[in-house]
Design a protein around this motif. Structure first.
Motif, PDB file in Angstrom:
ATOM      1  N   SER A 164       0.824  -1.207   0.000  1.00 32.81           N
ATOM      2  CA  SER A 164       0.000   0.000   0.000  1.00 32.81           C
ATOM      3  C   SER A 164       0.860   1.260   0.000  1.00 32.81           C
ATOM      4  N   ARG A 165       0.243   2.369  -0.366  1.00 32.61           N
ATOM      5  CA  ARG A 165       0.945   3.652  -0.298  1.00 32.61           C
ATOM      6  C   ARG A 165       1.303   3.994   1.143  1.00 32.61           C
ATOM      7  N   GLU A 166       0.442   3.586   2.080  1.00 33.56           N
ATOM      8  CA  GLU A 166       0.717   3.855   3.500  1.00 33.56           C
ATOM      9  C   GLU A 166       1.985   3.127   3.947  1.00 33.56           C
ATOM     10  N   TRP A 167       2.116   1.848   3.531  1.00 32.73           N
ATOM     11  CA  TRP A 167       3.322   1.108   3.906  1.00 32.73           C
ATOM     12  C   TRP A 167       4.556   1.755   3.287  1.00 32.73           C
ATOM     13  N   ALA A 169       5.045   4.878   2.408  1.00 34.32           N
ATOM     14  CA  ALA A 169       5.367   6.149   3.058  1.00 34.32           C
ATOM     15  C   ALA A 169       6.008   5.918   4.414  1.00 34.32           C
ATOM     16  N   GLU A 170       5.439   4.985   5.178  1.00 35.34           N
ATOM     17  CA  GLU A 170       5.983   4.712   6.512  1.00 35.34           C
ATOM     18  C   GLU A 170       7.373   4.100   6.419  1.00 35.34           C
ATOM     19  N   SER A 171       7.561   3.161   5.476  1.00 40.13           N
ATOM     20  CA  SER A 171       8.849   2.496   5.330  1.00 40.13           C
ATOM     21  C   SER A 171       9.939   3.481   4.928  1.00 40.13           C
ATOM     22  N   SER A 216       0.573  -6.419   4.940  1.00 42.99           N
ATOM     23  CA  SER A 216       1.677  -5.605   4.428  1.00 42.99           C
ATOM     24  C   SER A 216       2.984  -6.217   4.906  1.00 42.99           C
TER      25      SER A 216
END
Length: 596
Positions: A164-167, A169-171, A216
């Motif tokens: 995901s885009r969230e993963w 960005a966080e990574s 994820s």
């Protein structure tokens, strides 16, 4: 919970080779070959045997001379005698209290054997009543159905896991990124825990990686070492054909780092690869980052050899960057750094950075205590600009996360959280609060751990095995059943003789029931099975859970949600959250830097 042993028996054939041969090769007829293929698919090599009118129960690789004897031609009394002896040999060989026996043979074999099997054994005769032509047709249909089923299994297993885009960005925003080394850690996604059976033969095509089982990834990237990737040859061929991302089933957005796997040839005089070879390897397989060719200095047998490895690693780094620039490769080059003391690591790092590298990777430290690593990093930190990222091979230590960051480390890798699931003596399951529990050991009664068992002892072990598994399943529904701890202890004494009792650890695990409160996808789906120490499909799932928990513990440490400390030489303590104020390295007297 019942776990019957599945056994497959194949009738011999009249068509034979003319010379002594292993039993599986002696019989050449299409009916025998088709039945053997089906038997192996049903029960595997270890639980498939051949029924011979001349020799009784025969192992697949037992060498036999050609013979001409048909069971149907024997008098009734002789067939009765053959059936009693062959069934007895089967019970002696497998000793199973419960078994499912598939007989792929003609009626004379079935009629002779069936009356002599234990009452608890279930007999399956899929071709019963069929003529020879009918049996050939049945085997053809079974093979076609199995092929179609295998294709469906492959379709379920072989897919690229989305991120995901969230993963992303966080990574990408993490101060310290974690790379998980790939060591072919996969499981059968449809493993049947109730019967201990796989949905398909274990292989890359039919198994899934951890990141395919979780919503994820529980890492920021993957590490592939060439020494690991070169064996077996089938793996190397598939990697070359698919490329590293498709082989690992991750999209291009997930970074894959490559290195040589120097520990794999640490005892050799020189690396088995060349710099030109490594440049081509990283390019052809589609790596995102590649580390220059190194040779571990800290394990060298002599000062001369240590210095030679040190200089070789530096020369390789220079040649590697020069070759990378000349070819205009798109992937990112990282310079390998080896040493054996804080001063030698720092000098090597200084030289590699001066070559023009923007990322360096420190190797040879996997066995070093954390305080020794910190001593080395403090020296390296003095000569490496903040613009240069440092990677630590094999050193993902959550308790030192902020210390690493303060000293310029941007990424780490380690398989330790995964491996502890089956390698640690008593702490196999990590929780989100940093606690650890022992997995409950129930090895297979017919497995390697109990290979010395036979006869009545084996039968007793199998009864206990069944009792233990049923008791553990009952823990899903309520408290620990009465007698379960006793059964586990008795079974352990039979199958793992000489090992210190795990009774106290088992009691702690079963009473705490940590799987109930764990929100990870595998614990939610499989429950207590993740805590059972038994075979690849349970043990690796526990390892996947550990990586899931450890990745979150690392995040907590980086966010200062806990205040871990590391014991230093002399028993003093270093507050890792205030390491930035430390200007002098801790005591570090060993001439080899505490690494060798």
């Amino acid at each position: 919970m019942t776990c019957p042993v599945r056994i497959a028996l194949v009738g011999c054939g009249s068509e034979k080779r003319e010379v002594p041969s292993p039993a599986r090769d002696l019989y050449t007829g299409p009916l025998f070959k088709g039945a053997l293929r089906e038997a192996l698919a049903l029960a595997g090599e270890e639980r498939t045997a051949i029924l011979s009118a001349e020799h009784g129960l025969v192992h697949l690789d037992e060498v036999l001379k050609p013979y001409d004897l048909h069971l149907a031609s024997l008098p009734r009394a002789k067939r009765e005698e053959w059936g009693r002896a062959t069934a007895g040999a089967l019970v002696e060989r497998f000793g199973a209290s419960t078994a499912e026996v598939h007989i792929l043979a003609g009626a004379p074999y079935v009629e002779a054997l069936r009356p002599h099997f234990p009452a608890s054994w279930r007999v399956v005769v899929p071709m019963e009543g069929l003529t020879q032509g009918g049996r050939l047709s049945w085997l053809k249909r079974a093979r076609e159905a199995r092929t179609a089923s295998a294709a469906a299994v492959i379709a379920r297993a072989d897919f690229v896991a989305p991120v995901s885009r969230e993963w992303l960005a966080e990574s990408r925003g993490r101060q310290l990124r974690y790379f998980l080394p790939d060591c072919d850690d996969r499981v059968d996604p449809d493993f049947d825990f109730a019967t201990d059976t796989r949905s398909a033969k274990g292989a890359w095509e039919t198994e899934q990686y951890a990141h395919q089982l979780y919503p994820s990834p529980n890492f920021d990237g993957l590490l592939v070492s060439r020494m690991e990737a070169e064996s077996p040859r089938a793996k190397a061929r598939r990697l070359a054909e698919l490329g590293v991302h498709r082989y690992l089933r991750v999209p291009p957005a997930v970074p894959v780092l490559g290195d040589c796997g120097a520990f794999g040839y640490a005892s050799e005089a020189a690396p088995p690869f060349s710099t030109e070879d490594m440049l081509a390897y990283y390019t052809q397989l589609g790596f995102d980052m590649g580390v220059s060719l190194d040779h571990i200095a800290a394990v060298a047998a002599s000062d001369e050899d240590r210095r030679a490895r040190y200089e070789l690693t530096l020369q390789n780094a220079s040649d590697f960057l020069r070759g990378h620039r000349a070819a205009g490769h798109a992937w990112q080059p990282w310079g390998a750094v080896q040493g054996w003391s804080p001063a030698t690591y720092a000098e090597a790092a200084r030289q590699v950075v001066a070559m023009g590298y923007h990322h360096i990777a420190l190797g040879g430290l996997v066995m070093a205590p954390t305080e020794a690593v910190l001593a080395i990093l403090q020296e390296v930190h003095q000569v490496v600009p903040a613009s240069v990222g440092i990677h630590l091979f094999g050193l993902a230590r959550a308790e030192a996360a902020r210390a690493f960051v303060a000293l310029g480390v941007r990424s780490v890798d380690s398989s330790s959280p995964l491996r502890r699931a089956w390698l640690h003596a008593r702490e196999n399951y990590i929780t989100l609060d940093g606690d650890a529990y022992a997995a409950v050991r129930v090895p297979y009664a017919n497995g390697r751990a109990a290979k010395s068992l036979a006869g009545e002892t084996l039968a007793k072990a199998q009864r206990l095995e069944k009792s233990c598994l049923e008791g553990l399943a009952a823990c899903e529904r309520g408290p620990v059943p009465a007698g379960l701890l006793d059964a586990l202890e008795e079974y352990e004494a039979l199958t793992l003789p000489g090992r210190k009792s795990m009774r106290a650890e088992n009691q702690r695990t079963l009473e705490a029931q940590p799987w109930r409160t764990c929100p990870c996808a595998l614990c939610q789906r499989h429950g207590i099975q993740v805590l059972v120490f038994r075979g690849n499909d349970r043990n690796r799932r526990r390892g996947f859970h550990n990586v899931w928990a450890w990745y979150r513990l690392l995040g907590k440490a980086l966010r200062r949600e806990a205040a871990p400390v590391v014991a230093l030489v002399g028993g003093s303590q270093l507050d890792l959250f205030n390491l930035g104020s430390v200007t002098r390295a801790p005591a570090y007297a060993a001439t080899t830097g505490g690494v060798a």
